[in-house]
Write a protein that holds these residues in place. Structure first.
Motif, PDB file in Angstrom:
ATOM      1  N   ARG A 147      91.315  42.973  65.115  1.00 35.83           N
ATOM      2  CA  ARG A 147      90.980  41.804  64.443  1.00 35.83           C
ATOM      3  C   ARG A 147      89.677  41.531  63.875  1.00 35.83           C
ATOM      4  O   ARG A 147      88.824  42.372  64.718  1.00 35.83           O
ATOM      5  N   ASP A 148      89.431  41.013  62.847  1.00 35.51           N
ATOM      6  CA  ASP A 148      88.279  40.585  62.476  1.00 35.51           C
ATOM      7  C   ASP A 148      87.278  39.840  63.371  1.00 35.51           C
ATOM      8  O   ASP A 148      87.620  38.830  63.724  1.00 35.51           O
ATOM      9  N   PRO A 149      85.925  40.356  63.904  1.00 33.65           N
ATOM     10  CA  PRO A 149      85.296  39.926  64.804  1.00 33.65           C
ATOM     11  C   PRO A 149      84.836  38.376  64.525  1.00 33.65           C
ATOM     12  O   PRO A 149      84.602  37.518  65.257  1.00 33.65           O
ATOM     13  N   VAL A 150      84.525  38.232  63.287  1.00 34.45           N
ATOM     14  CA  VAL A 150      83.612  37.011  62.489  1.00 34.45           C
ATOM     15  C   VAL A 150      84.708  35.992  62.732  1.00 34.45           C
ATOM     16  O   VAL A 150      84.782  34.686  63.292  1.00 34.45           O
ATOM     17  N   ARG A 151      86.178  36.425  62.423  1.00 39.56           N
ATOM     18  CA  ARG A 151      87.284  35.484  62.284  1.00 39.56           C
ATOM     19  C   ARG A 151      87.500  34.777  63.924  1.00 39.56           C
ATOM     20  O   ARG A 151      87.638  33.764  64.128  1.00 39.56           O
ATOM     21  N   ARG A 152      87.365  35.810  64.667  1.00 39.28           N
ATOM     22  CA  ARG A 152      87.475  35.629  66.191  1.00 39.28           C
ATOM     23  C   ARG A 152      86.391  34.739  66.853  1.00 39.28           C
ATOM     24  O   ARG A 152      86.811  33.622  67.349  1.00 39.28           O
ATOM     25  N   LEU A 153      85.299  34.947  66.193  1.00 36.59           N
ATOM     26  CA  LEU A 153      84.116  34.123  66.774  1.00 36.59           C
ATOM     27  C   LEU A 153      84.529  32.504  66.154  1.00 36.59           C
ATOM     28  O   LEU A 153      84.374  31.569  66.798  1.00 36.59           O
ATOM     29  N   ARG A 154      84.891  32.456  64.867  1.00 36.56           N
ATOM     30  CA  ARG A 154      84.872  31.200  64.226  1.00 36.56           C
ATOM     31  C   ARG A 154      85.892  30.423  64.922  1.00 36.56           C
ATOM     32  O   ARG A 154      86.046  29.249  65.126  1.00 36.56           O
ATOM     33  N   GLY A 155      87.104  31.132  65.432  1.00 36.91           N
ATOM     34  CA  GLY A 155      88.245  30.341  65.901  1.00 36.91           C
ATOM     35  C   GLY A 155      87.957  29.832  67.187  1.00 36.91           C
ATOM     36  O   GLY A 155      88.542  29.012  67.795  1.00 36.91           O
ATOM     37  N   ARG A 156      86.880  30.284  67.898  1.00 38.79           N
ATOM     38  CA  ARG A 156      86.538  29.943  69.248  1.00 38.79           C
ATOM     39  C   ARG A 156      85.492  28.520  69.237  1.00 38.79           C
ATOM     40  O   ARG A 156      85.568  27.909  70.130  1.00 38.79           O
ATOM     41  N   ILE A 157      85.064  28.431  68.065  1.00 39.43           N
ATOM     42  CA  ILE A 157      84.297  27.150  67.854  1.00 39.43           C
ATOM     43  C   ILE A 157      84.805  25.931  67.746  1.00 39.43           C
ATOM     44  O   ILE A 157      84.623  24.814  68.643  1.00 39.43           O
ATOM     45  N   GLY A 158      86.049  25.879  67.086  1.00 38.59           N
ATOM     46  CA  GLY A 158      86.856  24.648  67.074  1.00 38.59           C
ATOM     47  C   GLY A 158      86.375  23.448  66.620  1.00 38.59           C
ATOM     48  O   GLY A 158      85.110  23.418  66.402  1.00 38.59           O
ATOM     49  N   GLY A 159      87.222  22.482  66.237  1.00 36.92           N
ATOM     50  CA  GLY A 159      86.688  21.199  65.837  1.00 36.92           C
ATOM     51  C   GLY A 159      87.995  20.258  65.104  1.00 36.92           C
ATOM     52  O   GLY A 159      88.870  20.742  65.043  1.00 36.92           O
ATOM     53  N   THR A 160      87.458  19.064  64.902  1.00 37.42           N
ATOM     54  CA  THR A 160      88.511  18.185  64.212  1.00 37.42           C
ATOM     55  C   THR A 160      88.847  18.401  62.770  1.00 37.42           C
ATOM     56  O   THR A 160      87.922  19.005  62.113  1.00 37.42           O
ATOM     57  N   VAL A 161      90.198  18.886  62.585  1.00 39.25           N
ATOM     58  CA  VAL A 161      90.649  18.982  61.210  1.00 39.25           C
ATOM     59  C   VAL A 161      90.593  17.895  60.275  1.00 39.25           C
ATOM     60  O   VAL A 161      90.585  16.691  60.572  1.00 39.25           O
ATOM     61  N   SER A 162      89.849  18.145  59.129  1.00 45.21           N
ATOM     62  CA  SER A 162      89.750  17.285  58.153  1.00 45.21           C
ATOM     63  C   SER A 162      90.626  17.446  56.926  1.00 45.21           C
ATOM     64  O   SER A 162      91.064  18.532  56.445  1.00 45.21           O
ATOM     65  N   LEU A 163      90.911  16.170  56.114  1.00 40.66           N
ATOM     66  CA  LEU A 163      91.652  16.439  54.729  1.00 40.66           C
ATOM     67  C   LEU A 163      90.862  16.097  53.719  1.00 40.66           C
ATOM     68  O   LEU A 163      90.221  15.032  53.806  1.00 40.66           O
ATOM     69  N   TRP A 164      90.576  16.829  52.691  1.00 42.77           N
ATOM     70  CA  TRP A 164      89.826  16.570  51.649  1.00 42.77           C
ATOM     71  C   TRP A 164      90.658  16.222  50.449  1.00 42.77           C
ATOM     72  O   TRP A 164      91.455  17.057  50.189  1.00 42.77           O
ATOM     73  N   LEU A 188      89.359  12.405  58.786  1.00 38.94           N
ATOM     74  CA  LEU A 188      89.703  13.206  59.937  1.00 38.94           C
ATOM     75  C   LEU A 188      91.079  12.800  60.248  1.00 38.94           C
ATOM     76  O   LEU A 188      91.480  11.687  60.530  1.00 38.94           O
ATOM     77  N   LEU A 189      91.827  13.844  60.653  1.00 40.33           N
ATOM     78  CA  LEU A 189      93.194  13.623  61.136  1.00 40.33           C
ATOM     79  C   LEU A 189      93.146  13.829  62.616  1.00 40.33           C
ATOM     80  O   LEU A 189      92.489  14.117  63.358  1.00 40.33           O
ATOM     81  N   GLU A 190      94.696  13.137  62.759  1.00 39.80           N
ATOM     82  CA  GLU A 190      94.859  12.916  64.231  1.00 39.80           C
ATOM     83  C   GLU A 190      96.097  13.921  64.760  1.00 39.80           C
ATOM     84  O   GLU A 190      96.720  14.540  63.473  1.00 39.80           O
ATOM     85  N   TRP A 191      96.461  14.041  65.859  1.00 35.37           N
ATOM     86  CA  TRP A 191      97.561  14.793  66.202  1.00 35.37           C
ATOM     87  C   TRP A 191      98.821  14.238  65.764  1.00 35.37           C
ATOM     88  O   TRP A 191      99.577  15.206  65.262  1.00 35.37           O
ATOM     89  N   ARG A 192      99.041  13.204  65.177  1.00 33.93           N
ATOM     90  CA  ARG A 192     100.194  12.759  64.511  1.00 33.93           C
ATOM     91  C   ARG A 192     100.306  13.248  63.186  1.00 33.93           C
ATOM     92  O   ARG A 192     101.277  13.265  62.389  1.00 33.93           O
TER      93      ARG A 192
END
Length: 173
Positions: free
Chosen positions: A16-33, A83-87
């Protein structure tokens, strides 16, 4: 039939692409633009963004270069970042283009038109932003856009929709 606890088609970690793996470990709240109005409105689920304090504050996002949102944002110069919620996870998948949405993803929610674009009505935390047209540039496989926050509303969120390591997760206390 065997049930696997892991995705059966994912390549091994070494492939796997190591940069994508790094980015995936940062995490954060999902937004909708979202941007536009009426039949011209578009949206995109974005998890690669940064909020910078200041006067005015800014939101910097990494958007897919072929996304309809990028084109509409450049046309109108404004957008709503919610900012989105679990629902909202099914809605997030629909706007990301990974879940079917017969009639389009805007049919999956209730929307209020604002001066910046459509706002998901149940999303309590959102910002109305204006594009800094001079900031657009290619960064990796994405287009970096910088927006200035013109309006912000913040609400308590019990279950923010968190994206980490390629999956939605509930945050832990």
């Amino acid at each position: 039939m065997t049930i696997h606890s892991e995705h059966p088609f994912l390549p091994s970690d070494d492939d796997r692409d190591p940069v994508r793996r790094l980015r995936g470990r940062i995490g954060g709240t999902v937004s909708l633009w979202t941007a536009g109005e009426g039949i011209e409105r578009v949206g995109l689920t974005v998890s690669s963004y940064l909020v910078a304090g200041g006067n005015p504050g800014h939101i910097v996002g990494l958007l897919h270069p072929d996304a309809d949102l990028l084109e509409r944002l450049e046309e109108t110069g404004t957008a709503v970042v919610s900012l989105l919620e679990w629902r909202h996870r099914d809605l997030a998948d629909a706007f990301a283009g990974v879940r079917p949405a017969p009639g389009g993803p805007f049919r999956l929610g209730t929307w209020v038109q604002t001066p910046w674009g459509p706002r998901l009505e149940p999303a309590g935390t959102w910002a109305g932003v204006r594009l800094d047209r001079a900031s657009r540039r290619q960064v990796g496989w994405s287009v970096l856009v910088e927006t200035m926050i013109e309006h912000v509303e913040v609400a308590d969120t019990e279950q923010p929709l968190v994206h980490r390591r390629g999956r939605y997760q509930r945050p832990t206390a």
